[in-house]
Motif scaffolding. Structure first.
Motif, PDB file in Angstrom:
ATOM      1  N   GLU A   1       0.824  -1.115  -0.002  1.00 46.66           N
ATOM      2  CA  GLU A   1      -0.184   0.042   0.019  1.00 46.66           C
ATOM      3  C   GLU A   1       0.932   1.281   0.003  1.00 46.66           C
ATOM      4  O   GLU A   1       1.800   1.311   0.850  1.00 46.66           O
ATOM      5  N   SER A   2       0.629   2.055  -0.935  1.00 49.50           N
ATOM      6  CA  SER A   2       1.626   3.435  -1.052  1.00 49.50           C
ATOM      7  C   SER A   2       0.712   4.426  -1.460  1.00 49.50           C
ATOM      8  O   SER A   2      -0.120   4.368  -2.226  1.00 49.50           O
ATOM      9  N   PHE A   3       0.815   5.463  -0.476  1.00 45.78           N
ATOM     10  CA  PHE A   3       0.029   6.696  -0.932  1.00 45.78           C
ATOM     11  C   PHE A   3       1.066   7.738  -0.950  1.00 45.78           C
ATOM     12  O   PHE A   3       2.177   7.799   0.035  1.00 45.78           O
ATOM     13  N   GLU A   4       0.873   8.839  -1.482  1.00 45.06           N
ATOM     14  CA  GLU A   4       1.850  10.020  -1.411  1.00 45.06           C
ATOM     15  C   GLU A   4       1.170  11.251  -1.843  1.00 45.06           C
ATOM     16  O   GLU A   4       0.237  11.390  -2.524  1.00 45.06           O
TER      17      GLU A   4
ATOM     18  N   TYR B   1      -1.274  14.259  -5.489  1.00 40.17           N
ATOM     19  CA  TYR B   1      -1.141  13.261  -4.643  1.00 40.17           C
ATOM     20  C   TYR B   1      -1.373  11.622  -5.518  1.00 40.17           C
ATOM     21  O   TYR B   1      -1.998  11.681  -6.314  1.00 40.17           O
TER      22      TYR B   1
ATOM     23  N   LEU C   1      -2.659   7.457  -4.930  1.00 32.88           N
ATOM     24  CA  LEU C   1      -3.312   6.368  -4.309  1.00 32.88           C
ATOM     25  C   LEU C   1      -3.026   5.134  -4.772  1.00 32.88           C
ATOM     26  O   LEU C   1      -3.289   5.055  -5.883  1.00 32.88           O
ATOM     27  N   SER C   2      -2.662   4.129  -4.400  1.00 36.34           N
ATOM     28  CA  SER C   2      -2.184   2.831  -4.607  1.00 36.34           C
ATOM     29  C   SER C   2      -3.419   2.055  -4.892  1.00 36.34           C
ATOM     30  O   SER C   2      -3.603   0.912  -5.556  1.00 36.34           O
TER      31      SER C   2
ATOM     32  N   SER D   1      -9.610   4.480  -2.265  1.00 38.97           N
ATOM     33  CA  SER D   1      -9.874   4.866  -1.055  1.00 38.97           C
ATOM     34  C   SER D   1     -10.578   6.064  -0.798  1.00 38.97           C
ATOM     35  O   SER D   1     -11.146   6.910  -1.996  1.00 38.97           O
TER      36      SER D   1
ATOM     37  N   VAL E   1     -10.776   9.929   0.485  1.00 36.28           N
ATOM     38  CA  VAL E   1      -9.824  10.805   0.378  1.00 36.28           C
ATOM     39  C   VAL E   1     -10.299  12.153   0.899  1.00 36.28           C
ATOM     40  O   VAL E   1     -11.313  12.771   0.683  1.00 36.28           O
TER      41      VAL E   1
ATOM     42  N   ALA F   1      -7.843   4.286  -7.466  1.00 35.39           N
ATOM     43  CA  ALA F   1      -6.410   4.265  -7.362  1.00 35.39           C
ATOM     44  C   ALA F   1      -5.815   4.998  -8.625  1.00 35.39           C
ATOM     45  O   ALA F   1      -6.481   5.049  -9.778  1.00 35.39           O
TER      46      ALA F   1
ATOM     47  N   THR G   1      -3.193   8.834  -9.635  1.00 33.44           N
ATOM     48  CA  THR G   1      -2.569  10.118  -9.343  1.00 33.44           C
ATOM     49  C   THR G   1      -3.690  11.301  -9.636  1.00 33.44           C
ATOM     50  O   THR G   1      -4.056  11.437 -10.878  1.00 33.44           O
TER      51      THR G   1
ATOM     52  N   VAL H   1      -5.885   9.590   4.053  1.00 37.20           N
ATOM     53  CA  VAL H   1      -6.546   8.576   3.259  1.00 37.20           C
ATOM     54  C   VAL H   1      -7.259   7.736   4.151  1.00 37.20           C
ATOM     55  O   VAL H   1      -6.472   7.252   5.183  1.00 37.20           O
TER      56      VAL H   1
END
Length: 98
Positions: free
Chosen positions: A6-9, A26, A28-29, A32, A34, A56, A58, A79
């Motif tokens: 799981e990666s979010f940025e 941002y 989202l993998s 979600s 948000v 999921a 960008t 998230v």
């Protein structure tokens, strides 16, 4: 068994410093719930840029600060899972210079 990463940025906004608007990206993998909000130095919420379910991918959101005073602001990405529990929170500093 494979592990699902799981990666979010929350990426740094650009331009920064900015006047009068800036773009906040941002990633989202997975799908979600948000929330992307802007806060002032005192921690008061001054704007909500995103609030809802996203697939999921960008995304980019624009913060238009035409009616705001110069200074430091914070963008906070929260998230959440489908139950509203936070999975990822990150805050970046924004600089508004007029």
């Amino acid at each position: 068994a494979g592990t699902v990463l799981e990666s979010f940025e929350l990426f740094q906004n650009y331009p920064n410093p900015f006047n009068p608007s800036t773009t906040i990206s941002y990633a989202l993998s997975n799908n979600s719930r948000v929330s992307l909000k802007i806060f002032d130095l005192l921690g008061r919420e001054v704007a909500t840029l995103v609030n809802g379910d996203r697939e999921a991918g960008t995304y980019k959101a624009t913060f238009n600060a035409t009616n705001f005073a110069s200074g430091v602001y914070f963008a906070r990405l929260n998230v959440m899972d489908s139950n509203g529990n936070s999975k990822f929170i990150k805050t970046n500093k924004l600089m508004l210079v007029k």
